[in-house]
Design an enzyme around this catalytic site. Structure first.
Site, PDB file in Angstrom:
ATOM      1  N   ASP A  46       0.856  -1.180   0.000  1.00 27.00           N
ATOM      2  CA  ASP A  46       0.000   0.000   0.000  1.00 27.00           C
ATOM      3  C   ASP A  46       0.895   1.234   0.000  1.00 27.00           C
ATOM      4  O   ASP A  46       2.038   1.185   0.475  1.00 27.00           O
ATOM      5  CB  ASP A  46      -0.942   0.033   1.205  1.00 27.00           C
ATOM      6  N   GLN A  47       0.356   2.316  -0.533  1.00 22.92           N
ATOM      7  CA  GLN A  47       1.096   3.580  -0.553  1.00 22.92           C
ATOM      8  C   GLN A  47       0.178   4.704  -0.077  1.00 22.92           C
ATOM      9  O   GLN A  47      -0.971   4.793  -0.483  1.00 22.92           O
ATOM     10  CB  GLN A  47       1.606   3.887  -1.957  1.00 22.92           C
TER      11      GLN A  47
END
Length: 199
Positions: free
Chosen positions: A76-77
């Site tokens: 995830d970012q």
């Protein structure tokens, strides 16, 4: 690798980075209610770094539960400015608003990765990059979003540094792979240490 890594993500750039590095992958995107999970964690005061880590783990766990004997990577970012988390833009107007908010400011990209094996996390990393955006005119931002909407609509912060988005920035401090959403060198080091990859 001794076995194919499952990438619990639909990100084409992450898949490309892993394949380019010689990692054999299978793609099984994790379907989680990301917005609800994020809202709940933010309501509990979770830091942006821990939020990225938690979302990556949710994705890895979801796919690992179906593939307990396999190595699963969740990612995830998060983009964060002044403690505020920026999401993927809902529409072009939201993209323009996010870019104008970041104009002339420094924000952080936090790229989390969590590896699962035997239904438990065995490795995790959150890479961080600081990006200083140029002072942008509203007219340029409007044109930029119009030209690039199909490409940036799934990107946190409403830009892609590997495309025209690089023009938006005066300075980037950190690992380029983290900009692209994957702490790749750290992941490869771990896989080599385990013996899954050879050098």
């Amino acid at each position: 690798m001794s076995a194919t890594l499952i990438l619990a993500s639909r990100s084409e750039i992450r898949a490309q980075l892993l394949r380019n590095a010689g990692v054999d992958i299978e793609i099984q995107p994790a379907r989680i209610d990301e917005e609800t999970i994020r809202a709940s964690l933010e309501a509990e005061g979770t830091s942006p770094r821990d939020l990225a880590d938690a979302l990556a783990e949710f994705k890895a766990r979801k796919i690992a539960d179906k593939n307990p004997d396999r190595l699963v990577l969740g990612c995830d970012q998060i983009a964060e400015i002044g403690g505020k988390v920026l999401s993927k833009p809902r529409d072009p107007d939201d993209a323009k608003a996010q870019l104008m908010e970041m104009s002339g400011q420094t924000h952080r990209l936090l790229s989390a990765a969590v590896l699962y094996e035997d239904r438990k996390p065995i490795w995790r990393q959150v890479g961080m990059v600081r990006l200083r955006m140029r002072d942008l005119s509203a007219a340029y931002v409007d044109d930029y979003v119009t030209r690039n909407w199909d490409s940036i609509r799934h990107s946190v912060g409403a830009y892609k540094l590997e495309e025209e988005g690089v023009r938006l920035f005066a300075k980037v401090d950190g690992d380029y792979f983290n900009v692209l959403g994957l702490p790749l060198t750290d992941l490869l080091s771990y896989l080599i240490l385990r013996g899954d990859l050879r050098i």
